[in-house]
Motif scaffolding. Sequence first.
Motif, mmCIF file in Angstrom:
data_model
loop_
_atom_site.group_PDB
_atom_site.id
_atom_site.type_symbol
_atom_site.label_atom_id
_atom_site.label_comp_id
_atom_site.label_asym_id
_atom_site.label_seq_id
_atom_site.Cartn_x
_atom_site.Cartn_y
_atom_site.Cartn_z
ATOM 1 N N PHE A 70 0.831 -1.193 0.000
ATOM 2 C CA PHE A 70 0.000 0.000 0.000
ATOM 3 C C PHE A 70 0.865 1.242 0.000
ATOM 4 N N ASP A 71 0.397 2.289 -0.667
ATOM 5 C CA ASP A 71 1.062 3.572 -0.658
ATOM 6 C C ASP A 71 0.986 4.133 0.761
ATOM 7 N N GLY A 72 2.117 4.526 1.322
ATOM 8 C CA GLY A 72 2.158 5.021 2.694
ATOM 9 C C GLY A 72 1.441 6.342 2.898
ATOM 10 N N THR A 73 1.284 7.118 1.832
ATOM 11 C CA THR A 73 0.624 8.416 1.947
ATOM 12 C C THR A 73 -0.876 8.303 1.741
ATOM 13 N N THR A 74 -1.282 7.613 0.682
ATOM 14 C CA THR A 74 -2.707 7.561 0.343
ATOM 15 C C THR A 74 -3.427 6.356 0.934
#
Length: 86
Positions: A70-74
């Motif tokens: 998973f994208d850490g930001t979104t």
Amino acid sequence: HMEPILLDRDKGPDTIQATVEVVEHMGAELYVYLQAGRENNLTARFSAEHAFHPGNNIGINLDAGHMHLFDGTTGKAIAHGAAYPE
């Protein structure tokens, strides 16, 4: 960020070292939050037969076929292992 996955503690050619940060007991399973390197946080699922404590340094083998990344930001999924086709 990784969704909790079942990992193998046996040593092998693809073993990475990680430090146990937090252990959550979930009945027959443990969710173990790991720090691998400076910026690599992993969440892993192990059977409750294992004993982990914060601060333990462990070797783990990652099974790419069972990973979710998973994208850490979104928080959006960016990859799924072969065991989970889209």
